[in-house]
Motif scaffolding. Structure first.
Motif: not given
Length: 542
Positions: A32, A35, A227, A229-230, A237-239, A244-245, A248
């Motif tokens: 995290d 990123v 979350s 928006r990359l 790298l989005a999960n 979006r990422y 945790t």
């Protein structure tokens, strides 16, 4: 007014127009954090380029140039990220433009003062409102050299102002200059680089009403899920779906948390900014939103329960409660704070002092607090105060802007109205009319306490001066209690009372020159009138 400047009328200060709350991003994994670093570094590079383009446009910038800049950034990020970057660049340019104007005015005031003092003979004393000449020939020569320096700076500042050029350092000019003094700052080059990069990162997005949870770019749900928006180059790298990422950890806003939850539940706009503190190794998120301006109540309605006058000083707030007639009640209060140390400590000290002040106001039942509308911008220059370095430091250290902004914001939540008054002569007249009468064997009234009374009375529309005691012969029930109190419409009522010539002891009868304005002479000048007591005839009734 006998040479005194006019006084502005008191007014009710407007409430805050926005809200900002901050909380910590906890339970972040190394992935995290990596990123967030990559997103911040990538968008920070784009923000630097866009700010350079905005500064290059200068005064020729228009909506078309704005649209061009946004279209160039969209393929490298997204449409919303591009909108956030261009808006931040435009706001930064406007802030730098206002700073350049303030700097230009400061230079003009300094050059004007230097020219005036250099034109006077050496050693000439100054008046109350005009500085005199310099004390020695050596000082005169040093100030003449400084005048040439300021004139040169003024020429460059005027040229930049006409051309629309501004000077902006992303990351801060102070931190940039620290790079050349790492040993004095106690930093290594790697540590400084870490601080510098963290200040130049860009992870912030404006809200948008109607979108889910009020923000489509940086989204925080009701359960605290964050979350992002990359940007397009970092989409791998989005999960989560749609590029979006999801972080945790979960976030909660302790301060104004319910207000924030109500906004995102109604899908109303909320702006977010994610930033990193390298000194502590922590990540934070700040949520901000606009709020409708609080409707101010009339001045007369705010003063129905009296007022608390507050005198702001370098290390404390001097306050005194006044009743509806402008009379001080109870004992003065002092709320101290210590403005030494880091910025977080100074800010906390100001908040604690204002919290104690507002608690006292609410417990006393007072609905209004009167403060001075202070602005020391023109009073900090070395040209105005010369060698009074400690006095300049004292004025510069007074957190007038911070105190006023925080007091208005905090008072808005407690229902207390803030009244701003003209600060002219409050300390001088307060000490002249109130300090000595309120000093006793058990209470020592300071000059600042007396100034708080003057501030409160000015907010209520009363003159600062105390009521004049009537002559002894008029202090009886038969004649009634008479005073020489000037009305609100009286000209010069705020000024100092002129000295009445004549003897001051009660054992000496007043002469004709010492006759007060409230006494109407009914005798011939130079003749002594003798009144004889005559018994009236009794009324006979049958």
């Amino acid at each position: 007014m006998g040479g005194l400047r006019g006084l502005a009328a008191p007014f009710v200060a407007l409430g805050p127009s926005g809200v900002a709350v901050r909380t910590r991003l906890k339970q972040l994994t190394p992935v995290d954090a990596e990123v967030l670093r990559r997103v911040g570094a990538h968008l920070g590079t784009l923000a630097g380029r866009d700010l350079k383009a905005r500064c290059r446009d200068g005064l020729g910038h228009d909506a078309g140039a704005w649209a061009v800049r946004k279209r160039e950034l969209t393929p490298l990020s997204s449409a919303r990220w591009a909108g956030a970057i261009t808006k931040a660049s435009h706001d930064q340019w406007g802030l730098a433009r206002r700073g350049a104007h303030a700097y230009l005015q400061s230079l003009e005031a300094g050059v004007r003062t230097l020219r005036h003092r250099l034109s006077l003979p050496v050693g000439e004393k100054g008046a109350k409102r005009a500085p005199g000449g310099y004390r020695s020939r050596r000082e005169w020569h040093a100030k003449a050299r400084r005048l040439h320096v300021l004139e040169d700076r003024l020429v460059r500042a005027r040229a930049d102002w006409k051309a629309g050029s501004v000077h902006v350092v992303r990351g801060g000019k102070r931190l940039a200059r620290t790079r050349h003094h790492l040993t004095a700052a106690g930093l290594s080059e790697a540590r400084w680089r870490e601080l510098w990069e963290a200040q130049r990162w860009f992870v912030q997005a404006d809200g948008e009403s109607g979108k889910r949870f009020g923000n489509e770019t940086i989204r925080i749900s009701l359960d605290g899920e964050v979350s992002i928006r990359l940007p397009a180059p970092l989409a791998h790298l989005a999960n989560a779906p749609h590029g979006r990422y999801v972080l945790t950890g979960r976030v909660t806003f302790a301060h104004r948390g319910q207000e924030w939850a109500d906004r995102i539940a109604g899908n109303r706009a909320v702006a977010y900014r994610i930033h990193h503190d390298p000194a502590r190794g922590r990540w934070y998120v700040t949520a901000s939103w606009q709020k409708p301006a609080t409707r101010t109540i009339p001045l007369t309605a705010a003063l129905t329960e009296g007022v608390i006058g507050v005198d702001m000083n370098a290390d404390h707030l001097a306050a005194w409660r006044l009743d509806t007639h402008g009379n001080p009640t109870g004992d003065p209060r002092r709320f101290s704070y210590d403005l030494t140390g880091p910025a977080e400590h100074r800010d906390a000290q100001v908040r604690h002092a204002l919290t104690r002040l507002l608690h006292w106001a609410t417990s006393s039942g007072v609905q209004a607090i009167a403060v001075e509308d202070l602005d020391f911008t023109a009073a900090k220059t070395r040209e105005k105060h010369g060698g009074r370095k400690r006095f300049r430091q004292l004025i510069s250290g007074m957190p007038t802007g911070r105190l006023r902004a925080r007091l208005v914001s905090m008072a808005d939540q407690t229902g207390v109205t803030i009244i701003a008054v003209d600060p002219a002569y409050t300390s001088r007249w307060g000490a002249q009319h109130w300090q000595k009468p309120l000093t006793s064997t058990t209470r020592r009234t300071t000059r600042h306490d007396a100034a708080s009374i003057a501030i409160g009375r000015r907010a209520q529309g009363y003159p600062v001066r105390r009521r004049t005691a009537p002559p002894r012969t008029h202090q009886s029930d038969g004649c009634g209690h008479r005073t020489a109190q000037a009305g609100p419409e009286g000209s010069g009522r705020e000024g100092p009372r002129p000295r009445i010539p004549g003897p001051r002891t009660r054992s000496v009868a007043p002469d004709t020159e010492r006759t007060r304005a409230t006494r109407t002479p009914n005798t011939v000048r130079g003749a002594r009138s003798v009144q004889e007591w005559v018994q009236d005839s009794l009324l006979h009734t049958e």
